[in-house]
Design a protein around this motif. Structure first.
Motif, PDB file in Angstrom:
ATOM      1  N   VAL A 273     -35.999  50.025  28.630  1.00 54.21           N
ATOM      2  CA  VAL A 273     -36.258  48.735  27.990  1.00 54.21           C
ATOM      3  C   VAL A 273     -37.075  47.835  28.911  1.00 54.21           C
ATOM      4  N   ALA A 274     -36.758  47.855  30.203  1.00 45.06           N
ATOM      5  CA  ALA A 274     -37.492  47.010  31.161  1.00 45.06           C
ATOM      6  C   ALA A 274     -38.967  47.352  31.192  1.00 45.06           C
ATOM      7  N   ALA A 275     -39.295  48.640  31.021  1.00 43.92           N
ATOM      8  CA  ALA A 275     -40.700  49.041  31.017  1.00 43.92           C
ATOM      9  C   ALA A 275     -41.450  48.337  29.894  1.00 43.92           C
ATOM     10  N   TYR A 276     -40.860  48.290  28.707  1.00 43.56           N
ATOM     11  CA  TYR A 276     -41.501  47.608  27.581  1.00 43.56           C
ATOM     12  C   TYR A 276     -41.519  46.096  27.788  1.00 43.56           C
ATOM     13  N   ALA A 277     -40.410  45.553  28.294  1.00 40.77           N
ATOM     14  CA  ALA A 277     -40.339  44.106  28.483  1.00 40.77           C
ATOM     15  C   ALA A 277     -41.367  43.631  29.507  1.00 40.77           C
ATOM     16  N   HIS A 278     -41.441  44.327  30.645  1.00 47.99           N
ATOM     17  CA  HIS A 278     -42.411  43.928  31.673  1.00 47.99           C
ATOM     18  C   HIS A 278     -43.837  44.088  31.171  1.00 47.99           C
ATOM     19  N   ALA A 279     -44.086  45.146  30.414  1.00 53.52           N
ATOM     20  CA  ALA A 279     -45.444  45.364  29.901  1.00 53.52           C
ATOM     21  C   ALA A 279     -45.851  44.261  28.934  1.00 53.52           C
ATOM     22  N   CYS A 280     -44.870  43.729  28.200  1.00 58.09           N
ATOM     23  CA  CYS A 280     -45.163  42.656  27.241  1.00 58.09           C
ATOM     24  C   CYS A 280     -45.065  41.270  27.873  1.00 58.09           C
ATOM     25  N   GLY A 281     -44.615  41.218  29.129  1.00 57.73           N
ATOM     26  CA  GLY A 281     -44.461  39.923  29.785  1.00 57.73           C
ATOM     27  C   GLY A 281     -43.309  39.112  29.235  1.00 57.73           C
ATOM     28  N   GLU A 282     -42.262  39.799  28.767  1.00 64.03           N
ATOM     29  CA  GLU A 282     -41.109  39.125  28.179  1.00 64.03           C
ATOM     30  C   GLU A 282     -39.844  39.511  28.938  1.00 64.03           C
ATOM     31  N   PRO A 283     -38.796  38.668  28.852  1.00 65.06           N
ATOM     32  CA  PRO A 283     -37.514  39.033  29.476  1.00 65.06           C
ATOM     33  C   PRO A 283     -36.774  40.050  28.610  1.00 65.06           C
ATOM     34  N   ASP A 284     -35.919  40.805  29.269  1.00 62.09           N
ATOM     35  CA  ASP A 284     -35.085  41.771  28.549  1.00 62.09           C
ATOM     36  C   ASP A 284     -33.875  41.034  27.988  1.00 62.09           C
ATOM     37  N   THR A 285     -33.948  40.662  26.714  1.00 59.82           N
ATOM     38  CA  THR A 285     -32.872  39.916  26.052  1.00 59.82           C
ATOM     39  C   THR A 285     -32.384  40.717  24.845  1.00 59.82           C
ATOM     40  N   PRO A 286     -31.213  40.356  24.296  1.00 57.41           N
ATOM     41  CA  PRO A 286     -30.762  41.035  23.075  1.00 57.41           C
ATOM     42  C   PRO A 286     -31.789  40.951  21.948  1.00 57.41           C
ATOM     43  N   ALA A 287     -32.463  39.815  21.848  1.00 57.01           N
ATOM     44  CA  ALA A 287     -33.474  39.667  20.786  1.00 57.01           C
ATOM     45  C   ALA A 287     -34.637  40.631  21.013  1.00 57.01           C
ATOM     46  N   PHE A 288     -35.044  40.771  22.282  1.00 55.82           N
ATOM     47  CA  PHE A 288     -36.135  41.695  22.568  1.00 55.82           C
ATOM     48  C   PHE A 288     -35.717  43.134  22.252  1.00 55.82           C
TER      49      PHE A 288
END
Length: 310
Positions: A241-256
């Motif tokens: 999940v962190a790989a996708y979150a970092h790539a999108c520039g977003e935090p890893d949250t339940p919504a993400f």
């Protein structure tokens, strides 16, 4: 033998057990030292030429090409030159053996299949290079990967997703590789509905960050899924999940995570699932199959967000 203890070309040929034509061939190429000439201008040879001719025959018996023999002789039998020539010939013989094993497995595939399958299998085998290579598979993935991906990352991905043809294939592996080759060379791949979908909408993420992060996640998952078990919470799943979150520039949250489940559920077309199904049996036993790992991680994420499927 002449009074000087030298031999004519015919005498040298007889002592070496070769034809006069062979002696003349090597002599004309400057590989046999002449000890002199007769009064009529004919070549005369001594013991050095006999030793050299026997050495040449030994090298040629190993199927070393004449240019390689010449190079070894130019180095006056230097061990490094001889070792390099022998190593090159070993590689050549290894390639020939691999090609023969593929032919043997291909013949067994045709012999052992039902009569009604032979036409299709012959067509598949006829389109496969002999011996097979991975050029078509590499071209398929280069087209599928984002254009902005740095070269080192592209190389990392290609190493992980392109299976090498087995050196000693069984008939089923030959069939899988032939079908894989047919899949990635299908002209329909030029149509949008058959192209593999990008991992995220184009322009919304940093490809290098995503693929580097996924490589780490797959590495962790490969240790967690040795027997088909889905990754547990944390570890590989968090890294995934962190790989996708970092790539999108977003935090890893339940919504993400909920949104990512939706993105991962998007239909990736008919090509990639079949690719991974065919490729699974072609990777080395200790090499993880990325498509399978990606599936396990996607399922684990959905189960975490929405609960296990009943």
């Amino acid at each position: 033998m002449s009074s000087e203890g030298l031999w004519s070309i015919g005498e040298l040929a007889a002592r070496a057990g070769v034809t006069v034509k062979t002696v003349r061939f090597y002599s004309d190429r400057g590989l046999l030292p002449e000890a002199g000439r007769s009064s009529g201008g004919h070549r005369r040879y001594g013991a050095e030429a006999l030793d050299r001719l026997r050495f040449i025959r030994s090298l040629r018996a190993l199927d070393l090409p004449v240019p390689e023999v010449e190079r070894v002789l130019e180095e006056d039998g230097d061990d490094d030159a001889l070792e390099e020539a022998v190593a090159g010939q070993l590689r050549h013989v290894g390639s020939q053996l691999t090609a023969l094993r593929w032919k043997e497995a291909s013949l067994r595939l045709i012999r052992e299949c039902a009569a009604g399958e032979r036409t299709e299998r012959l067509r598949l085998l006829g389109a496969l290079p002999a011996p097979p290579d991975t050029d078509a598979l590499v071209r398929f993935w280069r087209r599928a990967l984002p254009a902005r991906l740095p070269r080192p990352v592209v190389s990392l991905v290609l190493d992980a997703v392109v299976p090498s043809p087995p050196d000693e294939p069984d008939p089923e592996q030959v069939l899988a590789f032939a079908r894989l080759h047919a899949l990635v060379t299908d002209p329909r791949l030029e149509r949008p509905e058959f192209r593999p979908a990008p991992p995220l909408p184009d322009g919304t993420y940093r490809p290098a960050v995503l693929y580097e992060g996924l490589a780490e996640a797959y590495g962790l998952a490969s240790a967690q899924v040795p027997a088909g078990r889905a990754p547990q919470d944390g570890g590989a799943l968090d890294c995934f999940v962190a790989a996708y979150a970092h790539a999108c520039g977003e935090p890893d949250t339940p919504a993400f995570r909920r949104r990512l489940v939706g993105l991962l559920a998007l239909d990736d077309g008919p090509v990639l699932p079949r690719y991974w199904k065919l490729a699974a049996g072609l990777f080395a036993p200790d090499q993880p199959v990325l498509g399978l790992l990606h599936h396990h991680l996607s399922v684990a994420l959905r189960a975490q967000v929405y609960g296990p499927v009943a």
